[in-house]
Design a protein around this motif. Structure first.
Motif, PDB file in Angstrom:
ATOM      1  N   GLY A 135       7.839  49.814  33.177  1.00 57.14           N
ATOM      2  CA  GLY A 135       8.682  48.375  33.528  1.00 57.14           C
ATOM      3  C   GLY A 135       8.023  47.315  33.477  1.00 57.14           C
ATOM      4  N   GLU A 136       8.624  46.220  33.468  1.00 58.78           N
ATOM      5  CA  GLU A 136       7.987  44.739  33.178  1.00 58.78           C
ATOM      6  C   GLU A 136       7.730  44.200  34.493  1.00 58.78           C
ATOM      7  OE1 GLU A 136       9.095  42.511  29.915  1.00 58.78           O
ATOM      8  OE2 GLU A 136       9.993  44.148  28.971  1.00 58.78           O
ATOM      9  N   LEU A 137       6.587  43.374  34.838  1.00 60.82           N
ATOM     10  CA  LEU A 137       6.326  42.638  36.109  1.00 60.82           C
ATOM     11  C   LEU A 137       6.886  41.145  35.732  1.00 60.82           C
ATOM     12  CD1 LEU A 137       5.064  43.710  38.566  1.00 60.82           C
ATOM     13  CD2 LEU A 137       3.037  42.344  37.783  1.00 60.82           C
ATOM     14  N   TYR A 138       7.716  40.865  36.876  1.00 65.60           N
ATOM     15  CA  TYR A 138       8.206  39.519  36.996  1.00 65.60           C
ATOM     16  C   TYR A 138       7.966  38.850  38.378  1.00 65.60           C
ATOM     17  CZ  TYR A 138      10.560  39.909  32.451  1.00 65.60           C
ATOM     18  OH  TYR A 138      10.665  39.987  31.294  1.00 65.60           O
ATOM     19  N   GLY A 139       7.641  37.526  38.777  1.00 64.83           N
ATOM     20  CA  GLY A 139       7.514  37.048  39.961  1.00 64.83           C
ATOM     21  C   GLY A 139       8.813  36.702  40.640  1.00 64.83           C
ATOM     22  N   ALA A 140       9.853  36.277  40.101  1.00 59.52           N
ATOM     23  CA  ALA A 140      11.263  35.946  40.473  1.00 59.52           C
ATOM     24  C   ALA A 140      12.245  36.370  39.617  1.00 59.52           C
ATOM     25  CB  ALA A 140      11.066  34.584  40.834  1.00 59.52           C
ATOM     26  N   VAL A 141      13.349  36.454  40.118  1.00 65.84           N
ATOM     27  CA  VAL A 141      14.579  36.807  39.404  1.00 65.84           C
ATOM     28  C   VAL A 141      15.793  35.901  39.739  1.00 65.84           C
ATOM     29  CG1 VAL A 141      16.331  38.619  39.032  1.00 65.84           C
ATOM     30  CG2 VAL A 141      13.857  39.502  39.441  1.00 65.84           C
ATOM     31  N   VAL A 142      16.483  35.136  38.785  1.00 65.46           N
ATOM     32  CA  VAL A 142      17.283  34.539  38.950  1.00 65.46           C
ATOM     33  C   VAL A 142      18.784  35.241  38.429  1.00 65.46           C
ATOM     34  CG1 VAL A 142      18.820  32.199  38.341  1.00 65.46           C
ATOM     35  CG2 VAL A 142      16.234  32.377  38.508  1.00 65.46           C
ATOM     36  N   LEU A 143      19.873  35.414  39.624  1.00 59.97           N
ATOM     37  CA  LEU A 143      20.945  36.041  39.179  1.00 59.97           C
ATOM     38  C   LEU A 143      22.113  35.083  38.680  1.00 59.97           C
ATOM     39  CD1 LEU A 143      22.566  38.682  39.225  1.00 59.97           C
ATOM     40  CD2 LEU A 143      23.080  38.369  41.622  1.00 59.97           C
ATOM     41  N   ALA A 144      22.429  34.934  37.392  1.00 56.41           N
ATOM     42  CA  ALA A 144      23.402  34.174  36.953  1.00 56.41           C
ATOM     43  C   ALA A 144      24.339  35.073  36.104  1.00 56.41           C
ATOM     44  CB  ALA A 144      22.703  32.987  36.219  1.00 56.41           C
ATOM     45  N   ALA A 145      24.935  36.020  36.619  1.00 55.94           N
ATOM     46  CA  ALA A 145      25.631  36.943  35.944  1.00 55.94           C
ATOM     47  C   ALA A 145      27.087  36.811  35.618  1.00 55.94           C
ATOM     48  CB  ALA A 145      25.545  38.394  36.661  1.00 55.94           C
ATOM     49  N   GLY A 146      27.372  35.553  35.952  1.00 57.03           N
ATOM     50  CA  GLY A 146      28.858  35.053  35.973  1.00 57.03           C
ATOM     51  C   GLY A 146      29.747  35.522  36.610  1.00 57.03           C
ATOM     52  N   TRP A 147      31.071  35.742  36.389  1.00 54.58           N
ATOM     53  CA  TRP A 147      32.093  36.026  36.929  1.00 54.58           C
ATOM     54  C   TRP A 147      33.185  36.722  36.415  1.00 54.58           C
ATOM     55  CZ3 TRP A 147      37.073  33.973  35.470  1.00 54.58           C
ATOM     56  CH2 TRP A 147      36.833  33.031  34.360  1.00 54.58           C
ATOM     57  N   ARG A 148      34.187  37.509  37.339  1.00 55.58           N
ATOM     58  CA  ARG A 148      35.258  38.110  36.496  1.00 55.58           C
ATOM     59  C   ARG A 148      36.589  37.785  36.995  1.00 55.58           C
ATOM     60  NH1 ARG A 148      31.757  42.446  38.027  1.00 55.58           N
ATOM     61  NH2 ARG A 148      33.109  42.616  40.043  1.00 55.58           N
ATOM     62  N   PRO A 149      37.694  37.567  36.071  1.00 54.82           N
ATOM     63  CA  PRO A 149      39.005  37.028  36.525  1.00 54.82           C
ATOM     64  C   PRO A 149      39.734  37.969  37.519  1.00 54.82           C
ATOM     65  CG  PRO A 149      38.802  37.098  34.035  1.00 54.82           C
ATOM     66  CD  PRO A 149      37.546  37.858  34.672  1.00 54.82           C
ATOM     67  N   ASP A 150      40.010  37.514  38.408  1.00 57.95           N
ATOM     68  CA  ASP A 150      40.767  38.357  39.447  1.00 57.95           C
ATOM     69  C   ASP A 150      42.262  38.928  38.869  1.00 57.95           C
ATOM     70  OD1 ASP A 150      41.260  39.341  41.730  1.00 57.95           O
ATOM     71  OD2 ASP A 150      42.400  37.772  42.720  1.00 57.95           O
ATOM     72  N   LYS A 151      42.358  40.204  39.345  1.00 59.25           N
ATOM     73  CA  LYS A 151      43.611  40.806  38.736  1.00 59.25           C
ATOM     74  C   LYS A 151      44.695  40.851  40.013  1.00 59.25           C
ATOM     75  CE  LYS A 151      41.257  43.849  35.923  1.00 59.25           C
ATOM     76  NZ  LYS A 151      40.761  45.215  35.099  1.00 59.25           N
ATOM     77  N   LEU A 152      45.642  40.052  39.798  1.00 63.32           N
ATOM     78  CA  LEU A 152      46.669  39.895  40.805  1.00 63.32           C
ATOM     79  C   LEU A 152      47.684  41.193  40.894  1.00 63.32           C
ATOM     80  CD1 LEU A 152      47.707  36.199  40.399  1.00 63.32           C
ATOM     81  CD2 LEU A 152      45.855  37.298  41.752  1.00 63.32           C
ATOM     82  N   LYS A 153      47.749  41.858  42.083  1.00 62.69           N
ATOM     83  CA  LYS A 153      48.740  42.874  42.196  1.00 62.69           C
ATOM     84  C   LYS A 153      48.971  42.870  43.498  1.00 62.69           C
ATOM     85  CE  LYS A 153      44.698  45.975  42.178  1.00 62.69           C
ATOM     86  NZ  LYS A 153      44.267  47.287  41.333  1.00 62.69           N
ATOM     87  N   GLY A 154      50.120  43.621  43.864  1.00 64.61           N
ATOM     88  CA  GLY A 154      50.540  43.803  45.315  1.00 64.61           C
ATOM     89  C   GLY A 154      51.692  43.211  45.569  1.00 64.61           C
ATOM     90  N   ASP A 155      52.255  43.520  46.934  1.00 64.52           N
ATOM     91  CA  ASP A 155      53.681  42.726  47.349  1.00 64.52           C
ATOM     92  C   ASP A 155      53.523  41.366  47.537  1.00 64.52           C
ATOM     93  OD1 ASP A 155      54.753  45.497  47.159  1.00 64.52           O
ATOM     94  OD2 ASP A 155      54.395  45.729  49.453  1.00 64.52           O
ATOM     95  N   ALA A 156      52.141  40.691  47.892  1.00 70.39           N
ATOM     96  CA  ALA A 156      52.119  39.344  48.151  1.00 70.39           C
ATOM     97  C   ALA A 156      52.287  38.656  46.924  1.00 70.39           C
ATOM     98  CB  ALA A 156      50.476  39.255  48.589  1.00 70.39           C
ATOM     99  N   TYR A 157      52.277  39.169  45.595  1.00 71.81           N
ATOM    100  CA  TYR A 157      52.528  38.399  44.460  1.00 71.81           C
ATOM    101  C   TYR A 157      53.921  38.499  43.581  1.00 71.81           C
ATOM    102  CZ  TYR A 157      47.541  37.734  45.422  1.00 71.81           C
ATOM    103  OH  TYR A 157      46.314  37.305  46.027  1.00 71.81           O
ATOM    104  N   GLU A 158      54.542  39.699  44.372  1.00 74.27           N
ATOM    105  CA  GLU A 158      55.765  40.196  43.706  1.00 74.27           C
ATOM    106  C   GLU A 158      56.935  38.990  43.273  1.00 74.27           C
ATOM    107  OE1 GLU A 158      59.064  43.736  44.660  1.00 74.27           O
ATOM    108  OE2 GLU A 158      58.049  42.705  46.285  1.00 74.27           O
ATOM    109  N   HIS A 159      56.800  38.051  44.019  1.00 75.90           N
ATOM    110  CA  HIS A 159      57.665  36.743  43.495  1.00 75.90           C
ATOM    111  C   HIS A 159      57.223  35.981  42.543  1.00 75.90           C
ATOM    112  CE1 HIS A 159      54.557  35.091  46.251  1.00 75.90           C
ATOM    113  NE2 HIS A 159      54.959  33.822  45.846  1.00 75.90           N
TER     114      HIS A 159
END
Length: 461
Positions: free
Chosen positions: A297-321
């Protein structure tokens, strides 16, 4: 650390006008500690005065009696010294008026019946600062034996590239890991973005291209595309990181916990610890123990997490209308992909979508709650995407129905600009139903700003 004490008191901002400075200076001097006053301690002259005493070896532990530690924290920073801030301005002088607590006359000072409460409080603040200096020790940094100053940035989008460029400018070696074939992330797919510069009234081209050029021009940034992080182990300053190609299975993949269904027998009874451990090992066969460090493995002193986002998947009775099964009812993510390709068209048949309704809240008429992911970003995205409609079609109309419109800071100027745009209509309201009608859709809403119910005809929702 051989402490050399000093007290510095600012007489500006009303401190000197309110307090008896001679009596206040006597407090440290009675303890044999030198006290210096200055009319503007935060000025260059005031800071230079303190720095000279430090350089001359006169002081390395000081009480600064002036403003709150919440301000001028960068001004009163002296490396290698202990600095204690005594808040005489916001804590003593400003909240207590001499009209309410008058200063003592010369006769009253010695009669042991009258007390100057403001003066006493200021003296107590100085005394507390001096006691703290006696007890406090200058922190000594802990460094591991194999301390690394390299920084790993996970994600090659705008956030990741910005972090990498800033770290590189600060003098650090940086590695960007991006699982896709190229840097850019989601921003590389967008038609435009919200404004980031004056006058904050119109959309602008994505900043991703400029960032890419900065990254490419920086020799201290190592870019690795088609690459993922399999495991991070260790501690700050000494992280051992294992990389792999996307989809690859290697011994240093992180072991997964057992799924809930594998933790119970056929009767629903949980297995004992020994059985669970055996099943865990079987489930993670081929993966090294989580405490095992990768020798390659490679050695690092710090890690920045910038992994982005995922679109929400709308489903269920709350969105039936909302008629989510209709191909012309889409998410803002899907809308952005359509806009990036060209004019706004309907997914169902490719026809022009000149009338578009943007729904920001799903709550029917029951409450004013937003989508779970709703926030200032989604509010601004709705405004931005509404502008696409009027850009593409001279007779285009975009309707934004919301419960809460969030445009913080200078983005309020963008919101106001969109309010004035011909063809963009904004209203608070509760969307009760989306229904197919003829060749399009109808969006029904209640509790609007004007109090009327709306029935909006739309090509796209």
């Amino acid at each position: 650390m051989d402490k050399k004490f000093g007290v510095y008191i600012c007489t500006g901002c009303g401190i000197g006008d309110t307090l008896d400075m001679e009596d206040l200076v006597d407090v440290p001097e009675e303890e044999g500690i030198n006290c210096t006053t200055h009319p503007f301690l935060c000025s260059k002259e005031g800071v230079d005065l303190i720095q000279k005493d430090i350089d001359d070896g006169k002081v390395n532990a000081m009480v600064i009696g002036a403003c709150s530690r919440r301000v001028n924290f960068d001004t009163f920073t002296f490396p290698g010294c202990i600095v204690e801030r005594a808040n005489l301005r916001e804590g003593v002088v400003w909240p207590h008026s001499r009209e309410t607590y008058p200063a003592l006359t010369e006769d009253q000072k010695d009669d042991e019946e009258h007390f100057d409460q403001i003066q006493m409080k200021a003296e107590d603040y100085i005394k507390m600062g001096m006691i703290r200096l006696e007890k406090v020790k200058l922190p000594e940094p802990y460094k591991t034996e194999s301390f690394s100053k390299k920084i790993l940035v996970m994600g090659g989008g705008v956030t990741g590239m910005s972090a990498a460029v800033d770290a590189a400018k600060a003098g650090y070696d940086v590695t960007i890991v991006e699982k896709q074939a190229a840097l850019g992330g989601y921003a590389a797919k967008m038609r435009s973005q919200m404004p980031t510069a004056e006058p904050f009234e119109t959309t602008q081209a994505p900043v991703v291209d400029a960032l890419l050029q900065e990254v490419e021009a920086c020799p201290s940034i190592d870019v690795r595309t088609n690459c993922e992080v399999a495991r991070i182990a260790g501690q700050p300053g000494e992280f051992t990181v294992t990389f792999k190609t996307p989809g690859e299975k290697i011994p240093f993949d992180v072991p997964f916990p057992l799924p809930e269904e594998m933790m119970v027998d056929e009767n629903g009874k949980e297995y004992d610890a020994e059985t669970l451990h055996a099943k865990y090992l079987e489930y993670n066969e081929g993966r090294k123990d989580i405490l095992k460090l990768d020798p390659e493995g490679e050695l690092y002193g710090a890690v920045v997490l910038a992994a982005g986002w995922r679109p929400d998947k709308l489903k269920g009775d709350a969105y039936e209308h909302l008629a989510l099964d209709n191909p012309d009812v889409i998410t803002n993510d899907e809308f952005e992909m359509i806009a990036a390709k060209g004019k706004i068209v309907r997914p169902s048949d490719g026809k022009e979508a000149k009338n578009v309704v943007f729904i920001q809240s799903p709550g029917k008429d029951e409450d004013d709650s937003d989508f779970e992911y709703e926030g200032s970003v989604t509010s601004q995205v709705a405004l931005k995407q509404a502008s696409y409609v009027t850009e593409d079609y001279a007779d285009g109309k975009a309707y934004v129905v919301y419960q809460h419109m969030r445009t913080p800071g200078l983005q309020e100027l963008f919101y106001k600009s969109m309010q004035q745009e011909d063809g963009i209509f904004l209203t608070k309201g509760a969307v009760t139903e989306v229904t197919p009608q003829g060749d399009g859709l109808t969006v029904s809403a209640t509790n609007t700003l004007l109090g009327d119910n709306l029935a909006l005809k739309a090509d796209l929702v």
